[in-house]
Design a protein around this motif. Sequence first.
Motif, PDB file in Angstrom:
ATOM      1  N   ARG A 181      11.010 -34.478 -14.747  1.00 38.95           N
ATOM      2  CA  ARG A 181      11.518 -32.605 -14.098  1.00 38.95           C
ATOM      3  C   ARG A 181      10.928 -32.195 -13.223  1.00 38.95           C
ATOM      4  O   ARG A 181      11.347 -31.992 -11.885  1.00 38.95           O
ATOM      5  CB  ARG A 181      11.973 -31.952 -15.757  1.00 38.95           C
ATOM      6  N   LYS A 182      10.006 -31.846 -14.049  1.00 42.37           N
ATOM      7  CA  LYS A 182       8.303 -31.960 -12.636  1.00 42.37           C
ATOM      8  C   LYS A 182       8.668 -32.604 -11.352  1.00 42.37           C
ATOM      9  O   LYS A 182       8.294 -32.047 -10.629  1.00 42.37           O
ATOM     10  CB  LYS A 182       6.854 -31.297 -13.280  1.00 42.37           C
ATOM     11  N   MET A 183       7.890 -33.543 -11.594  1.00 44.08           N
ATOM     12  CA  MET A 183       8.233 -34.210 -10.447  1.00 44.08           C
ATOM     13  C   MET A 183       9.751 -34.351  -9.515  1.00 44.08           C
ATOM     14  O   MET A 183       9.701 -34.044  -8.119  1.00 44.08           O
ATOM     15  CB  MET A 183       8.296 -35.378 -10.620  1.00 44.08           C
ATOM     16  N   GLY A 184      10.462 -34.176 -10.192  1.00 42.73           N
ATOM     17  CA  GLY A 184      12.111 -33.935  -9.459  1.00 42.73           C
ATOM     18  C   GLY A 184      12.217 -32.687  -8.873  1.00 42.73           C
ATOM     19  O   GLY A 184      12.556 -32.485  -7.709  1.00 42.73           O
ATOM     20  N   ASP A 185      11.226 -31.363  -9.130  1.00 42.89           N
ATOM     21  CA  ASP A 185      10.969 -30.464  -8.797  1.00 42.89           C
ATOM     22  C   ASP A 185      10.646 -30.314  -7.545  1.00 42.89           C
ATOM     23  O   ASP A 185      10.813 -29.749  -6.969  1.00 42.89           O
ATOM     24  CB  ASP A 185      10.599 -28.810  -9.363  1.00 42.89           C
ATOM     25  N   GLN A 186       9.409 -30.942  -7.418  1.00 45.13           N
ATOM     26  CA  GLN A 186       8.433 -31.161  -6.276  1.00 45.13           C
ATOM     27  C   GLN A 186       9.141 -31.913  -5.490  1.00 45.13           C
ATOM     28  O   GLN A 186       8.265 -31.615  -4.046  1.00 45.13           O
ATOM     29  CB  GLN A 186       7.082 -32.047  -6.957  1.00 45.13           C
ATOM     30  N   PHE A 187      10.161 -32.967  -5.762  1.00 45.93           N
ATOM     31  CA  PHE A 187      10.490 -34.071  -4.726  1.00 45.93           C
ATOM     32  C   PHE A 187      11.599 -34.101  -3.809  1.00 45.93           C
ATOM     33  O   PHE A 187      11.815 -35.101  -3.597  1.00 45.93           O
ATOM     34  CB  PHE A 187       9.813 -35.297  -4.656  1.00 45.93           C
TER      35      PHE A 187
END
Length: 309
Positions: free
Chosen positions: A140-146
Amino acid sequence: MQLIRGMHNIRPEHRACVATIGNFDGVHLGHRTILETLRQQAFELGVRVCVITFEPQPREYFQGDQAPTRLSSLREKLTLLEEAGVDEVLCLPFNQKLQNLTPDEFVMKVLVDGLDIRYLIVGDDFRYGLNRQGNFAHLRKMGDQFGFEVCDTRTVSMDMDRISSTRIREQLTGVDLEAAEKLLGRPFTMMGRVIKGQQLGRQLGFPTANIRVCRQTLPIQGVFAVRVWLDGRSHDAVANLGVRPTVNATRAMLEVHLLDYQGDLYGHTLRVEFIKKIRNEKKFESLDALKAAIADDVEAARSFFHQTA
């Protein structure tokens, strides 16, 4: 549907997609619910549907012969995924190189720089990366970032219990083909190309189509009434799935005798649906005893299909 074998084979046309990650062993009703959600998202976003899977499956890599038996070979799985509306499958070799990727490296190499995904569905217990450090929160964190959305799979249940490959294996172990069929959404199926065998069945008066079994272990064994699909048409048949102890064979084989069929099946791909178990596989004292047993099996299959017609 396109099969992408390894990251190095990703092409520009494979990028920009919605994706899910998993073994998808058996492509059962739970899997198909995930794939239907992906198809809806793909339609809304105007992109392709991608399944990311592994070969060998991770538990096979770590556990070898002790890993759970497969419900579907890679070829069978690809056929079922295509039928479910998947546009592309990224098949990653599960090896030490992949195992040693950190969670950040996995996301960047596979999901961002590789496929440029726009939407991802995984189970909320999904773990990945070195020492299984990656989890749903990290995704989820990586999705928000990318710039990609991450959603968890919703549990699909039947008879108050979750549909899973493990549950289907348990039903097959108990030879409850009807229960397995309910969970799969179709009969338990094996597929393969007909190869030349010892032609013993022909000598005994019951010619068989021989299909090599692409599994380390078998989910079921024995003699079955089966339905065979060939060139879009179904045929009643009887099949033996096992190691053929009477002829001292050592490698598992699926041998299928199509009832009232005349023709050369070599090189054809058959889809074999297991409908009812007739008996266990056993070693007979002679070929004459084996011939008599096969005749009984054929009659049992004929009787079953006549009753259900």
